[in-house]
Design a protein around this motif. Structure first.
Motif, mmCIF file in Angstrom:
data_model
loop_
_atom_site.group_PDB
_atom_site.id
_atom_site.type_symbol
_atom_site.label_atom_id
_atom_site.label_comp_id
_atom_site.label_asym_id
_atom_site.label_seq_id
_atom_site.Cartn_x
_atom_site.Cartn_y
_atom_site.Cartn_z
ATOM 1 N N GLU A 276 0.850 -1.174 0.000
ATOM 2 C CA GLU A 276 0.000 0.000 0.000
ATOM 3 C C GLU A 276 0.895 1.236 0.000
ATOM 4 O OE1 GLU A 276 -2.370 0.078 3.530
ATOM 5 O OE2 GLU A 276 -0.705 0.733 4.804
ATOM 6 N N ALA A 277 0.346 2.352 -0.364
ATOM 7 C CA ALA A 277 1.127 3.585 -0.406
ATOM 8 C C ALA A 277 1.437 4.055 1.011
ATOM 9 C CB ALA A 277 0.357 4.667 -1.160
ATOM 10 N N PRO A 278 2.655 4.529 1.277
ATOM 11 C CA PRO A 278 2.978 5.062 2.604
ATOM 12 C C PRO A 278 2.132 6.293 2.910
ATOM 13 C CG PRO A 278 4.976 4.623 1.336
ATOM 14 C CD PRO A 278 3.823 4.518 0.383
ATOM 15 N N TRP A 279 1.842 6.485 4.182
ATOM 16 C CA TRP A 279 1.029 7.624 4.586
ATOM 17 C C TRP A 279 1.495 8.134 5.944
ATOM 18 C CZ3 TRP A 279 -2.305 6.832 8.889
ATOM 19 C CH2 TRP A 279 -2.431 5.498 9.290
ATOM 20 N N VAL A 280 1.163 9.387 6.225
ATOM 21 C CA VAL A 280 1.589 10.051 7.454
ATOM 22 C C VAL A 280 0.426 10.011 8.447
ATOM 23 C CG1 VAL A 280 2.527 12.154 8.466
ATOM 24 C CG2 VAL A 280 3.065 11.556 6.092
ATOM 25 N N ARG A 281 0.678 9.484 9.634
ATOM 26 C CA ARG A 281 -0.390 9.384 10.626
ATOM 27 C C ARG A 281 -0.621 10.709 11.338
ATOM 28 N NH1 ARG A 281 -0.129 4.603 14.950
ATOM 29 N NH2 ARG A 281 1.591 5.859 15.787
ATOM 30 N N GLY A 282 0.415 11.473 11.542
ATOM 31 C CA GLY A 282 0.251 12.752 12.221
ATOM 32 C C GLY A 282 1.144 12.846 13.445
ATOM 33 N N VAL A 283 0.841 13.830 14.294
ATOM 34 C CA VAL A 283 1.634 14.058 15.499
ATOM 35 C C VAL A 283 1.252 13.011 16.536
ATOM 36 C CG1 VAL A 283 2.245 15.676 17.305
ATOM 37 C CG2 VAL A 283 1.733 16.519 15.010
ATOM 38 N N ASP A 284 2.242 12.240 16.995
ATOM 39 C CA ASP A 284 2.001 11.197 17.980
ATOM 40 C C ASP A 284 2.462 11.590 19.379
ATOM 41 O OD1 ASP A 284 0.833 9.283 16.282
ATOM 42 O OD2 ASP A 284 2.794 8.729 15.497
ATOM 43 N N ALA A 285 3.454 12.461 19.469
ATOM 44 C CA ALA A 285 3.949 12.849 20.788
ATOM 45 C C ALA A 285 4.616 14.216 20.676
ATOM 46 C CB ALA A 285 4.936 11.820 21.328
ATOM 47 N N VAL A 286 4.544 14.967 21.784
ATOM 48 C CA VAL A 286 5.165 16.288 21.848
ATOM 49 C C VAL A 286 5.932 16.376 23.163
ATOM 50 C CG1 VAL A 286 4.797 18.774 21.918
ATOM 51 C CG2 VAL A 286 3.357 17.344 20.452
ATOM 52 N N LEU A 296 3.660 5.284 7.994
ATOM 53 C CA LEU A 296 3.308 3.868 7.976
ATOM 54 C C LEU A 296 3.172 3.378 6.540
ATOM 55 C CD1 LEU A 296 0.508 3.894 10.714
ATOM 56 C CD2 LEU A 296 2.905 3.295 11.024
ATOM 57 N N ALA A 297 3.445 2.073 6.356
ATOM 58 C CA ALA A 297 3.261 1.453 5.043
ATOM 59 C C ALA A 297 3.150 -0.054 5.226
ATOM 60 C CB ALA A 297 4.410 1.789 4.097
ATOM 61 N N GLN A 298 2.175 -0.665 4.572
ATOM 62 C CA GLN A 298 2.055 -2.118 4.571
ATOM 63 C C GLN A 298 2.957 -2.680 3.480
ATOM 64 O OE1 GLN A 298 -1.915 -3.576 4.018
ATOM 65 N NE2 GLN A 298 -1.386 -5.688 4.474
ATOM 66 N N VAL A 299 3.820 -3.626 3.852
ATOM 67 C CA VAL A 299 4.851 -4.103 2.928
ATOM 68 C C VAL A 299 4.849 -5.636 2.918
ATOM 69 C CG1 VAL A 299 6.274 -2.072 3.314
ATOM 70 C CG2 VAL A 299 6.620 -4.096 4.731
ATOM 71 N N ARG A 300 5.673 -6.184 2.053
ATOM 72 C CA ARG A 300 5.831 -7.627 1.976
ATOM 73 C C ARG A 300 6.492 -8.152 3.251
ATOM 74 N NH1 ARG A 300 5.072 -9.631 -3.197
ATOM 75 N NH2 ARG A 300 4.971 -8.044 -4.843
ATOM 76 N N PRO A 301 6.281 -9.421 3.574
ATOM 77 C CA PRO A 301 6.836 -9.969 4.825
ATOM 78 C C PRO A 301 8.345 -9.828 4.890
ATOM 79 C CG PRO A 301 5.249 -11.493 3.866
ATOM 80 C CD PRO A 301 5.483 -10.426 2.843
ATOM 81 N N GLY A 302 8.838 -9.327 6.020
ATOM 82 C CA GLY A 302 10.268 -9.217 6.261
ATOM 83 C C GLY A 302 10.941 -8.031 5.619
ATOM 84 N N GLU A 303 10.187 -7.157 4.940
ATOM 85 C CA GLU A 303 10.777 -6.003 4.259
ATOM 86 C C GLU A 303 10.505 -4.697 4.991
ATOM 87 O OE1 GLU A 303 12.737 -6.496 1.895
ATOM 88 O OE2 GLU A 303 12.248 -8.554 1.318
ATOM 89 N N GLN A 304 9.928 -4.750 6.199
ATOM 90 C CA GLN A 304 9.554 -3.526 6.888
ATOM 91 C C GLN A 304 10.759 -2.702 7.318
ATOM 92 O OE1 GLN A 304 9.038 -6.647 7.914
ATOM 93 N NE2 GLN A 304 8.883 -6.830 10.150
ATOM 94 N N TRP A 305 11.864 -3.357 7.634
ATOM 95 C CA TRP A 305 13.027 -2.610 8.109
ATOM 96 C C TRP A 305 13.664 -1.808 6.980
ATOM 97 C CZ3 TRP A 305 12.482 -7.892 9.515
ATOM 98 C CH2 TRP A 305 12.014 -8.075 10.824
ATOM 99 N N GLU A 306 13.758 -2.379 5.804
ATOM 100 C CA GLU A 306 14.331 -1.658 4.667
ATOM 101 C C GLU A 306 13.448 -0.473 4.277
ATOM 102 O OE1 GLU A 306 16.740 -0.396 1.651
ATOM 103 O OE2 GLU A 306 17.165 -1.824 3.255
ATOM 104 N N VAL A 307 12.135 -0.684 4.232
ATOM 105 C CA VAL A 307 11.231 0.410 3.869
ATOM 106 C C VAL A 307 11.251 1.497 4.944
ATOM 107 C CG1 VAL A 307 8.831 0.996 3.373
ATOM 108 C CG2 VAL A 307 9.790 -1.142 2.507
ATOM 109 N N SER A 308 11.345 1.117 6.206
ATOM 110 C CA SER A 308 11.417 2.117 7.282
ATOM 111 C C SER A 308 12.657 2.978 7.142
ATOM 112 C CB SER A 308 11.405 1.426 8.647
ATOM 113 O OG SER A 308 10.204 0.723 8.858
ATOM 114 N N ARG A 309 13.795 2.345 6.813
ATOM 115 C CA ARG A 309 15.021 3.133 6.613
ATOM 116 C C ARG A 309 14.873 4.112 5.460
ATOM 117 N NH1 ARG A 309 17.536 -1.839 8.301
ATOM 118 N NH2 ARG A 309 17.446 -2.642 6.169
ATOM 119 N N ARG A 310 14.257 3.663 4.362
ATOM 120 C CA ARG A 310 14.069 4.559 3.217
ATOM 121 C C ARG A 310 13.128 5.709 3.570
ATOM 122 N NH1 ARG A 310 16.011 2.946 -1.785
ATOM 123 N NH2 ARG A 310 17.591 1.326 -1.435
#
Length: 337
Positions: A276-286, A296-310
């Motif tokens: 799914e396309a990445p999206w911004v959830r908003g302000v979570d903490a101040v 956030l983005a829903q990705v293929r299994p085991g690929e969340q760390w690479e997408v998070s870094r990008r």
């Protein structure tokens, strides 16, 4: 003058007509003996071996079809499209979401193959023990051994072993359930509690081997796994937390993070990893020094760390481009955290 001595009379010989009678009597006597317990034992052996071979072949055939995926997906077609096999098309099941997930996950087939073959090995061993035990008891009964005391003794021994090796039995039963339920498999990143977090390298009936990020190889007894967290089953979610100065313009920050999400979605190196396309959830903490946003983005299994870094890299670049993040701001935020 002495009288001539008479020649000795020849001993009586069996008549040729009595030979077949003797052979027939011997054959009848042998058949009468053989048709008793020897024939029964032979029949028990033959029938038991045939049943065992058939059971092993059926178990092996079914588990191998499951392991290789034959007949389990919608892409399978009947061997012949002749009118003589319309029932094949009738029983062909509709597409399922699990099929697409299994095709998307490169480790799904390996996990399924290991699970089915391990369960098949257990079933074959169980068939050997059950059929072999029944054959031995039936043979002992045929030769006149009273098997009632043996059965009673086996029950007592089984109870004693059950109490003495209940932890081992618990591990084996838990291992079978783990495989059947597909809670995790080889290549999955899991958290099994007790500090055992990492990539699963091997799943056996008694223990599971997990390789930690620091290289530690954990041996976890299956009976001690009370909860298992699987980070890489079916799909994963990339989470990127981005912190900006607390006095930053939130509208500018959201716009910059939106451009960062779009750039990651259009990046050919990681776009195929997204479900799914990445999206911004908003302000979570101040805090006193920073405001925290989450992408956030829903990705293929085991690929969340690479997408998070990008996502974090693209966010930092866009925030600097928008003038929200300066190098001194980054250093101050790092000192404040």
């Amino acid at each position: 003058m002495n009288a001539p001595t008479s020649a000795p009379s020849p001993e009586p010989s069996h008549s040729p007509s009595t030979v077949p009678e003797t052979v027939e009597a011997a054959g009848a006597s042998f058949w009468e003996w053989f048709s008793g317990w020897p024939l029964h034992i032979l029949l028990i052996l033959v029938i038991g071996i045939v049943v065992l071979v058939l059971l092993r072949r059926v178990i092996g055939h079914v588990t191998e079809r499951i392991a290789t995926g034959k007949g389990t997906t919608t892409t399978d077609r009947p061997r012949s499209e002749t009118p003589s096999s319309p029932w094949r098309a009738y029983f062909r099941r509709a597409p399922l979401v699990e099929d697409a997930i299994a095709m998307a996950n490169p480790l799904a087939n390996q996990r399924r193959a290991q699970r089915s073959r391990t369960v098949g090995s257990v079933l074959r061993s169980t068939a050997n023990v059950v059929v072999g035990t029944i054959m031995i008891l039936m043979i002992l009964q045929e030769i006149g051994v009273n098997i009632a005391p043996l059965v009673a003794s086996a029950g007592v021994v089984g109870v004693a072993l059950g109490f003495g090796a209940q932890s081992l039995v618990k591990d084996f039963i838990s291992g079978i359930l783990l495989l059947v339920e597909d809670q995790f498999g080889v290549g999955d990143y899991v958290n099994l509690g007790m500090g055992a977090e990492g990539t699963v390298e091997e799943v056996q009936l008694r223990i599971t081997q997990v390789r930690g990020l620091d290289g530690t190889l954990w041996y976890v007894r299956n009976g001690e796994i009370l909860s298992a967290g699987n980070f890489t089953q079916q799909w994963s979610r990339a989470i990127a937390e981005v912190r900006v100065p607390v006095d930053a313009d939130l509208g500018v920050v959201r716009a910059a993070l939106g451009r960062a999400a779009d750039s990651v979605r259009e990046d050919p190196e990681v776009s195929h990893l997204l479900l799914e396309a990445p999206w911004v959830r908003g302000v979570d903490a101040v805090t006193d020094f920073s405001a925290s946003f989450t992408l956030l983005a829903q990705v293929r299994p085991g690929e969340q760390w690479e997408v998070s870094r990008r996502l974090r890299q693209a966010s930092q670049a866009e925030l600097r481009e928008a003038g929200v993040l300066l190098r001194e701001d980054v250093a101050e935020a790092a000192r404040g955290e």
